[in-house]
Write a protein that holds these residues in place. Sequence first.
Motif, PDB file in Angstrom:
ATOM      1  N   ALA A  90       0.809  -0.916  -0.213  1.00 28.78           N
ATOM      2  CA  ALA A  90      -0.152   0.053   0.103  1.00 28.78           C
ATOM      3  C   ALA A  90       0.781   1.104  -0.069  1.00 28.78           C
ATOM      4  O   ALA A  90       0.539   2.105  -0.915  1.00 28.78           O
ATOM      5  CB  ALA A  90      -0.880  -0.102   1.165  1.00 28.78           C
ATOM      6  N   THR A  91       1.760   1.230   0.801  1.00 28.62           N
ATOM      7  CA  THR A  91       3.105   2.506   0.337  1.00 28.62           C
ATOM      8  C   THR A  91       2.933   2.347  -0.480  1.00 28.62           C
ATOM      9  O   THR A  91       4.016   4.007  -1.283  1.00 28.62           O
ATOM     10  CB  THR A  91       3.484   1.862   2.114  1.00 28.62           C
ATOM     11  OG1 THR A  91       3.191   1.669   3.370  1.00 28.62           O
ATOM     12  CG2 THR A  91       5.154   3.188   1.713  1.00 28.62           C
ATOM     13  N   GLY A 120      -0.993   4.247  -1.749  1.00 30.44           N
ATOM     14  CA  GLY A 120      -2.983   3.713  -1.180  1.00 30.44           C
ATOM     15  C   GLY A 120      -2.545   4.100   0.256  1.00 30.44           C
ATOM     16  O   GLY A 120      -2.140   3.914   0.762  1.00 30.44           O
ATOM     17  N   VAL A 121      -3.875   3.411   0.799  1.00 27.04           N
ATOM     18  CA  VAL A 121      -4.121   3.971   2.069  1.00 27.04           C
ATOM     19  C   VAL A 121      -3.700   2.675   2.317  1.00 27.04           C
ATOM     20  O   VAL A 121      -3.796   2.462   3.927  1.00 27.04           O
ATOM     21  CB  VAL A 121      -5.569   4.752   2.529  1.00 27.04           C
ATOM     22  CG1 VAL A 121      -5.825   5.729   1.921  1.00 27.04           C
ATOM     23  CG2 VAL A 121      -6.382   3.942   1.874  1.00 27.04           C
ATOM     24  N   GLY A 122      -4.298   1.853   1.725  1.00 28.59           N
ATOM     25  CA  GLY A 122      -4.679   0.089   2.494  1.00 28.59           C
ATOM     26  C   GLY A 122      -4.152  -0.650   1.040  1.00 28.59           C
ATOM     27  O   GLY A 122      -4.910  -0.663  -0.170  1.00 28.59           O
TER      28      GLY A 122
END
Lengths: 158, 430
Positions: free
Chosen positions: B74-75, B79-81
């Motif tokens: 995600a990182t 993204g957020v998750g």
Amino acid sequence: MSRFSYSDEMLTRLLKVPQTIACVGLSINPIRPSYYVARYLQLKGFRIIPVNPAYAGKEVLGETVLASLAEITTPVDIVDIFRRSEFAGAVVDEALEMRPMPRTIWMQIGVIDEAAALRAEAKGLTVVMDRCPKIEYQRLFGELRMGGFATGIISSKL
Amino acid sequence: MSDSPSYGFDTLQIHAGSRPDPATGARQTPIYQTTAYVFRDADHAAALFNLQEVGYIYSRLTNPTVAVLQERIATLEGGVGAVGCSSGHAAQIMALFPLMRPGDNIIASTRLYGGTVTQFSQTIKRFGWSATFVDFDDAAAIEAAADENTKAIFCESICNPGGYVTDLASIATVANKLDVPLIVDNTSATPYLCRPFDHGAHLVVHSTTKYLTGNGTVTGGVVVDSGNFDWTKAGKHPSLIEPEPAYHGLKFHETFGPMAFTFHGIAIGLRDLGMTMSPNTAFQTLLGMETLSLRMERHVENAMKVAAWLEKDPRVDYVTYAGLPSSPYADRVKKHYPKGAGALFTFAVKGGYEACVKLVDNVEIFSHVANLGDTRSLIIHSASTTHRQLTPEQQEAAGAAPNVVRLSIGIEDADDLIKDLDQALAAATS
């Protein structure tokens, strides 16, 4: 992505327990986000004071709902605003009338009033807008990591 | 979501998600080989089951080792998750599941991995879903193919079997106009070569089996959410905005904001579809990801050398590598994929199908396998294998015609790869 930026160090400091949080606009309906947030913060050791004229006198989370911030008789650290942006300024002004004044004004995700924020900051208060204290607490203190969310926290410390 | 200092890709591929183990101080992420987790007390258990607190309940839903991988991907994708899945194919179903109801459809690129074409053209029909395949160089055609039941747009960034890179920004514009999310399979590019969210995509899926793990050990997948799609704007995706009966009427978007899709993926998707990534898989992929940027640089460098050599060889009809200056997509690569066009491409052998089969039988370093993104160089005749289920027209559109062979260039010495192809081409065309 919010256009407001707050350092992790500052948010971590603002969310130290124990503190007293007045939740303005808290719903007594257990599936509403405001109830969710308040219940979570209470579980983490914050004292919650519910404020919502629509439910004044009712019990929620073991506390009596008050009609306004003016009715609070104990010192409050954080005023957390669960109202639409157009009503946030009035809540901030009410908070600035409290004695002692709260140290922090927190506006939930989507709640933004920059003029009101400036008024509060001029009186020495710290203001956070467009953020949820529950999400930030979960992010900063390791809980969101368990769900696979990007916390932005890089550390080689335990 | 975070306002913390930003770090470079090479730092994040090693550190994102993986702080020292809180229980033991273990510096490498341990394999948490456990099915279930003890609750502190009944209140804690209730809060977890109500989604009021994030934590570990049961490894079908969440696991500490898998969570590290989810946060790392995600990182890197911005993204957020992310939600880990048992394979890339599982990730595709997990990405569509929250968006679709029976009768709904997606618009998909014609240039997709053959297995995805089959999943979308055949298997998803059993859920009452369907897909319309369109040439993604024609944005107007995508719009024309959409109707009121269209719920998502799907494409690959750098496409398998190769030779094509998608102009994601123009596709994202169409997606926004239609108020549906753009889902990008970023397997062949990896976030090192392309971050689809930077181009306006809303969701990313990966087969983590490929470059992210990097050494052909485990199968896995992941769905990443940008957190940037406003589910309430057009209200086309009821699962994310309407009350969820299984959670006392909770509304995912209202309760979790930008994290709604990921929470839904765990709380509904993994809970009820059960296509979960195993902790051992996550561990292997985490190890691989520590060297992702280094490997991708070499993959791209080698692919460029091998493709350039093949292009000049008289036994070869044409090479489709989008990284070559002669590619019709050279400008697009320069603009949108500045670190390179990946390491996956096809080439056509003079002598057609027969010569292709002979070539594949005569390589010594290249391995004849149905995989890609390995440290080892791989070769396959797509038309008779990975794209076998497709019609001749679909094979042609996907770049998997009978006279082409697909290469996944590894990180060996490029000269040895060229020598191997040279001797195998000699045997195939003699």
